[in-house]
Design a protein around this motif. Structure first.
Motif: not given
Length: 215
Positions: A177, A182, A186-187, A191
């Motif tokens: 994060m 991160a 992120k894509n 999660y």
């Protein structure tokens, strides 16, 4: 002008003198003693000092391996790759007895383990990141060109990276994060927070090895 007066500081800590202080001290003592017993409990022993460092280290490799092993037990499915960061490993593990207190020294932060599902293309970017940053990892065979810091050979679970399939990556919530990793992950396609502190995973692993009689 205000005159400053030096105050002598003694190395001796005196017992609380007031009745209230003594009552509070008596009330807290069982909790203090219980915590002290937990922190000094020996989890396992090590035949040598384990140090952190780059591009590889015994401690970094151990941490990544145990996060993958303990994490996939919580996740309930195999995990392809584990990644942690050298900066999060705050000190070495000593030779001899390893206590819970020492685990807290090595990993003082309340970082949780998370599992990300990544496309093959995103995993390739993670590998490029690892080749540059030399962070501890598990599950990969990664040969890096010293001149360019780019991957020369990549195997995941003994097989070449396949950009057409998905992979699972376990790391800390901080790395997923807030770190330089991160933006790369992120894509993700999934999660999963394991609600399992990295520090607890480390303690559980070392305690298990101690019970098995392994260093």
């Amino acid at each position: 002008p205000v005159k400053l007066q030096p105050i002598a500081i003694s190395d001796t800590v005196t017992a609380p003198s007031s009745a209230l202080s003594q009552t509070v001290d008596k009330y807290l003592k069982p909790y203090h003693d219980s915590l002290d017993a937990q922190m000094t409990a020996v989890l396992t022993t090590s035949p040598r000092r384990l140090t952190k460092g780059t591009p590889e280290s015994e401690l970094g490799n151990l941490m990544a391996d145990l996060f993958r092993e303990m994490g996939q037990e919580r996740f309930g499915k195999p995990i392809d790759v584990a990644v942690t960061n050298n900066g999060g490993i705050r000190t070495d593990l000593p030779e001899g007895n390893i206590t819970l207190g020492k685990v807290y020294e090595v990993m003082p932060f309340d970082n949780d383990l998370v599992v990300l599902t990544l496309s093959g293309a995103t995993m390739q970017k993670v590998i490029d990141y690892l080749a540059q940053r030399k962070e501890p990892q598990s599950g990969l065979k990664l040969v890096v060109d010293k001149a360019t810091n780019k991957p020369k050979e990549v195997l995941i679970g003994g097989k070449p990276l396949n950009t057409e399939q998905t992979y699972t990556l376990i790391t800390s919530d901080y790395m997923a994060m807030s770190s330089d990793l991160a933006p790369i992950v992120k894509n993700n396609q999934g999660y999963k927070a394991l609600n399992y502190l990295m520090r607890d995973a480390m303690a559980d692993y070392l305690r298990r090895k101690g019970k098995q009689g392994q260093a």
